[in-house]
Write an enzyme that holds these catalytic residues in place. Structure first.
Site, mmCIF file in Angstrom:
data_model
loop_
_atom_site.group_PDB
_atom_site.id
_atom_site.type_symbol
_atom_site.label_atom_id
_atom_site.label_comp_id
_atom_site.label_asym_id
_atom_site.label_seq_id
_atom_site.Cartn_x
_atom_site.Cartn_y
_atom_site.Cartn_z
ATOM 1 C CD GLU A 117 -3.429 5.562 6.597
ATOM 2 O OE1 GLU A 117 -3.167 5.958 5.496
ATOM 3 O OE2 GLU A 117 -2.151 5.249 7.178
ATOM 4 C CD GLU A 142 -3.507 -3.043 7.415
ATOM 5 O OE1 GLU A 142 -2.141 -2.523 7.338
ATOM 6 O OE2 GLU A 142 -4.209 -1.866 6.813
ATOM 7 C CG HIS A 196 -5.819 1.434 5.144
ATOM 8 N ND1 HIS A 196 -5.766 2.976 6.421
ATOM 9 C CD2 HIS A 196 -4.649 1.314 4.843
ATOM 10 C CE1 HIS A 196 -4.077 2.441 6.039
ATOM 11 N NE2 HIS A 196 -4.638 1.299 5.891
ATOM 12 C CG ASN A 226 -1.557 1.182 1.441
ATOM 13 O OD1 ASN A 226 -1.842 2.056 0.595
ATOM 14 N ND2 ASN A 226 -2.127 1.684 2.656
ATOM 15 C CB SER A 241 4.467 -1.616 12.852
ATOM 16 O OG SER A 241 4.236 0.029 12.971
ATOM 17 N N GLY A 261 2.105 2.505 10.986
ATOM 18 C CA GLY A 261 2.910 3.622 10.807
ATOM 19 C C GLY A 261 3.767 3.682 12.133
ATOM 20 C CE LYS A 305 -0.265 2.950 4.485
ATOM 21 N NZ LYS A 305 -0.213 3.107 6.471
HETATM 22 P P1 PGA Z 1 2.066 0.797 7.490
HETATM 23 O O1 PGA Z 1 1.496 1.205 6.825
HETATM 24 O O2 PGA Z 1 3.204 -0.890 7.085
HETATM 25 O O3 PGA Z 1 2.911 1.396 7.578
HETATM 26 O O4 PGA Z 1 2.343 0.209 9.624
HETATM 27 C C1 PGA Z 1 0.105 -0.600 7.300
HETATM 28 C C2 PGA Z 1 -0.831 -0.043 6.553
HETATM 29 O O5 PGA Z 1 -1.162 0.912 6.935
HETATM 30 O O6 PGA Z 1 -1.986 -1.016 5.973
#
Ligand code: PGA
Length: 258
Positions: A96, A166, A94, A7, A212, A172, A9
């Site tokens: 976010e 997640e 997601h 992803n 992460s 993140g 982003k």
């Molecule tokens: P990350 O994000 O690997 O940066 O923790 C995972 C995600 O948002 O799918």
């Protein structure tokens, strides 16, 4: 099978996306057993990344999709537009999108239904926040998200659905869940699915972990049978880290076959 989803982003433009996609294909070259790989660039880069991954092992994914089919929805991207661009996978709900853009279980549900009826594979994201985990409510939260996302859904014979567990606090943050806790949650998700999608066969469902993941911890998750793959954010735009993650997946597949 193991599935690795990148992803990207809002972190890369078209030129970087093309370079990254080329790098991923190079990293896959020469491997005996390949994980399923889906790359999710920003919408604006889908057309160019499609050219790179065409006829390759990697699939093209989108990071979001409109809940509506078509019409006066300024700025939205429909399933039909994605299909036209060769997209086969769509990340839906997601964290976010849920937390920053007001995505609800109801809109996630609509998006899942649209994605499937357009012939694409939804990657449905669920996960509890830090406070939920502290209160021991993570299973309740995830179950409610699943119930919302899958309401009135009937999976047809060959359709597939991927879930990404997640935990919000792990996204993140540099602090992943422990493999043991992820395994327990994956088993819980898998136990709920037949009740929510009656008649579904185990091979139509996969449960990925996200939050992460990087080159140093990917193997610890992938070696678990309950972990069908990974949804990778930050480390997916760093080619050296993503390569390590792909290597870990290939190692697990090789070890299984041995
Ligand atoms: P990350 O994000 O690997 O940066 O923790 C995972 C995600 O948002 O799918």
């Amino acid at each position: 099978m193991k599935t690795i989803v990148g992803n990207w982003k809002m972190n890369v433009g078209t030129r970087e996306s093309v370079a990254l996609a080329r790098g991923v294909l190079l990293a896959l070259r020469g491997k005996k057993r390949l994980p399923e790989v889906a790359l999710c660039p920003p919408f604006t880069a889908l057309g160019e990344v499609r050219k790179v991954v065409a006829r390759s092992h990697a699939s093209l994914g989108a990071q979001n999709v409109a809940a509506e089919e078509q019409g006066a929805f300024t700025g939205e991207i429909s399933t039909r537009m994605l299909v036209e661009l060769g997209v086969t996978h769509v990340i839906v709900g997601h964290s976010e999108r849920r937390h920053l853009f007001g995505e609800t279980d109801a809109s996630v549900n609509q998006k899942v239904i649209r994605t499937l009826s357009a012939g694409m594979v939804p990657i449905v994201c669920v996960g509890e926040g830090a406070a939920d985990r502290a209160d021991g409510k993570e299973r309740d939260v995830v179950a409610a998200q699943l119930r919302g996302a899958l309401a009135d859904l009937h999976l047809r014979h060959k359709e597939r659905i991927l879930f990404a567990y997640e935990p919000v606090w792990a996204i993140g943050s540099g602090t992943s869940d422990t493999p043991a806790d992820a395994v327990a949650m994956h088993a819980w998700i898998r136990s709920l699915v037949p009740e929510l999608l009656p008649g579904i066969k185990p091979e139509q469902v996969a449960v990925l972990y996200g939050g992460s993941i990087d080159g140093s911890n990917a193997y610890l998750f992938l070696r678990e049978d309950e972990v069908d793959g990974l949804l990778v954010g930050g480390a997916s735009v760093k080619l050296s880290e993503f390569t390590k993650i792909l290597d870990a997946a290939a190692d697990v597949l090789d070890a299984r076959a041995a």
